[in-house]
Design an enzyme around this catalytic site. Structure first.
Site, short mmCIF file in Angstrom:
data_model
loop_
_atom_site.label_atom_id
_atom_site.label_comp_id
_atom_site.label_asym_id
_atom_site.label_seq_id
_atom_site.Cartn_x
_atom_site.Cartn_y
_atom_site.Cartn_z
N LYS A 200 -9.74 2.98 56.66
CA LYS A 200 -10.19 1.66 56.21
C LYS A 200 -11.26 1.87 55.16
CE LYS A 200 -12.14 -2.73 57.62
NZ LYS A 200 -12.59 -3.57 58.73
N ARG A 210 -14.39 -12.54 54.05
CA ARG A 210 -15.78 -12.80 54.47
C ARG A 210 -16.02 -14.31 54.48
NH1 ARG A 210 -18.18 -7.31 52.48
NH2 ARG A 210 -16.62 -6.05 53.58
N ARG A 221 -20.69 -2.22 53.53
CA ARG A 221 -20.31 -1.44 54.71
C ARG A 221 -20.04 0.03 54.35
NH1 ARG A 221 -19.60 -5.79 57.94
NH2 ARG A 221 -18.11 -7.42 57.42
N GLU A 237 -9.58 11.43 59.27
CA GLU A 237 -9.70 10.28 60.18
C GLU A 237 -8.44 10.16 61.05
OE1 GLU A 237 -12.12 8.29 60.83
OE2 GLU A 237 -13.53 8.38 59.16
N LYS A 252 -5.72 0.47 55.23
CA LYS A 252 -6.20 -0.82 54.76
C LYS A 252 -7.19 -0.64 53.65
CE LYS A 252 -8.81 -4.66 56.57
NZ LYS A 252 -9.56 -5.15 57.67
N SER A 278 -7.04 -9.90 52.50
CA SER A 278 -7.31 -11.22 51.93
C SER A 278 -7.29 -11.23 50.40
CB SER A 278 -8.65 -11.72 52.44
OG SER A 278 -9.69 -10.79 52.16
N TYR A 317 -0.87 -12.20 55.46
CA TYR A 317 -1.08 -13.63 55.66
C TYR A 317 0.18 -14.43 55.34
CZ TYR A 317 -5.84 -12.08 56.18
OH TYR A 317 -6.95 -11.42 56.63
C1 PBG Z 1 -13.79 -6.30 60.02
C2 PBG Z 1 -12.57 -6.66 59.25
C3 PBG Z 1 -12.50 -7.00 57.91
C4 PBG Z 1 -11.17 -7.27 57.62
C5 PBG Z 1 -10.47 -7.12 58.80
N1 PBG Z 1 -11.35 -6.73 59.79
C6 PBG Z 1 -13.56 -7.19 56.91
C7 PBG Z 1 -14.45 -6.10 56.53
O1 PBG Z 1 -14.27 -4.95 56.90
O2 PBG Z 1 -15.39 -6.43 55.83
C8 PBG Z 1 -10.65 -7.67 56.28
C9 PBG Z 1 -9.33 -8.32 56.28
C10 PBG Z 1 -8.99 -8.97 55.01
O3 PBG Z 1 -9.70 -8.85 53.99
O4 PBG Z 1 -7.94 -9.65 55.00
N2 PBG Z 1 -13.72 -6.77 61.33
#
Ligand code: PBG
Length: 329
Positions: A200, A210, A221, A237, A252, A278, A317
């Site tokens: 990730k 967000r 992060r 990982e 991801k 997203s 989505y």
């Molecule tokens: C964190 C989490 C995130 C997403 C899924 N789980 C956001 C992040 O890491 O800041 C992002 C999913 C998306 O952008 O569709 N719990």
């Protein structure tokens, strides 16, 4: 003298039936998992402005939308909870309370849907903490890895108890899969599976998410999510997550990380998922709204590309809508 044979790849592209016959990659409804947001303290479902077409659900509207997605044939649902701002705190207490929004929603969906779908839960604290980080902070304000694992363990047990079939630890803490697996086994949830967010990345493509979860995060992060510059690290990982007991692994975001996805898929015997996040959703949606891109064609192509790169499961989505298209084909 015999004439040279003509080598013409185009022969296999001549008709729709021929192209259908030779197509290597398929997207079926069962490959798609729908991420859904459920919010506490709202009277009706609320549009997410940066993700047109996606909403924060009430528990009731979630039940209806989930039932619809399942009847469209999606492979599963991934739930995210959005607590009320006043319920957030430093340790994310709402994450493991049985009356926390995510756990209430899981219980409602499990009672509605039973085992007819695969119910998944995001196992991460960021929606529940007042500082918005995926873990708890130490006295210097840094995310404390091992303290966070304790919180994930408690959250995981609460989610399994509420009815999740699969947990998706997405916080990128070291040792999170082992900590959660051990806690589940000790609590009697040996059958609850883990879909580990293995690779990730700290990505700008999470921007609209967000908004979707009313994130409280300031800063970034990068001390726990991976650097987009790194490729080999994803395999490191991966080794750790498999050794810790991951049942499935995830990459991801998806589209900008298809090389990582292909690397991971080439290396494992467990199912591999990819998350079309997203920002990927919003980019195609925005371009289509302007008439700059054909929405359905772009969505279908992106899902096909993610499958082609090696994902057996795609979180998107568009899952319910695309399942409808694929079913009617
Ligand atoms: C964190 C989490 C995130 C997403 C899924 N789980 C956001 C992040 O890491 O800041 C992002 C999913 C998306 O952008 O569709 N719990």
């Amino acid at each position: 003298m015999t004439p040279e044979p003509t080598i013409r790849p185009r022969r296999l592209r001549t008709t729709p039936a021929m192209r259908r016959l030779v197509a290597q990659t398929e997207v079926a409804p069962r490959h798609l998992v729908l991420p859904m947001f459920v919010a506490d303290g709202i009277a009706e479902c609320k549009p997410i402005s940066s993700m047109p077409g996606v909403v924060q659900h009430t528990v009731d509207s979630l039940r209806a939308a989930a039932a619809e997605a399942v009847s469209a044939g999606v492979g599963g649902l991934m739930l995210f909870g959005v607590p009320r701002a006043e319920d957030k705190d430093a340790v994310g207490s709402g994450a493991d309370r049985s009356d926390g929004i995510l756990n209430r929603a899981l219980a409602a969906l499990r009672s509605d849907l039973g085992d007819s779908t695969v119910l998944m839960a995001d196992t991460c604290l960021d929606e529940f903490t007042d500082h918005g980080h995926c873990g708890v902070l130490d006295s210097a304000g840094r995310v404390d890895n091992d303290e966070t694992l304790q919180r994930y363990a408690a959250m995981a047990v609460a989610q399994a108890r509420a009815g999740a079939h699969v947990l998706g630890p997405s916080g990128m803490m070291d040792g999170q899969v082992a900590a959660i697996r051990t806690a589940l086994d000790e609590a009697g949830y040996a059958d609850t599976a883990l879909l580990a967010y293995t690779a990730k990345y700290a990505s700008a493509f999470y921007g609209p998410f967000r908004d979707a979860v009313d994130s409280s995060l300031t800063g970034d992060r990068r001390s726990y999510q991976q650097d987009p510059a790194n490729r080999a690290e994803a395999l490191r990982e991966l080794d750790l997550d498999l050794a810790e007991g991951a049942d499935m692994v995830m990459v991801k975001p998806a589209m900008a990380y298809l090389d990582i996805l292909a690397d991971v898929a080439a290396d494992v015997t467990v199912p591999v998922a990819a998350y079309q996040v997203s920002g990927e959703y919003s980019m195609i949606t925005a371009a289509a709204e302007r008439g700059w891109i054909d929405r359905r064609a772009a969505v279908t192509e992106s899902l096909t590309a993610i499958r082609r790169a090696g994902a057996s499961i795609v979180l998107t989505y568009w899952a319910a809508e695309a399942a409808g298209w694929l079913r009617d084909q």
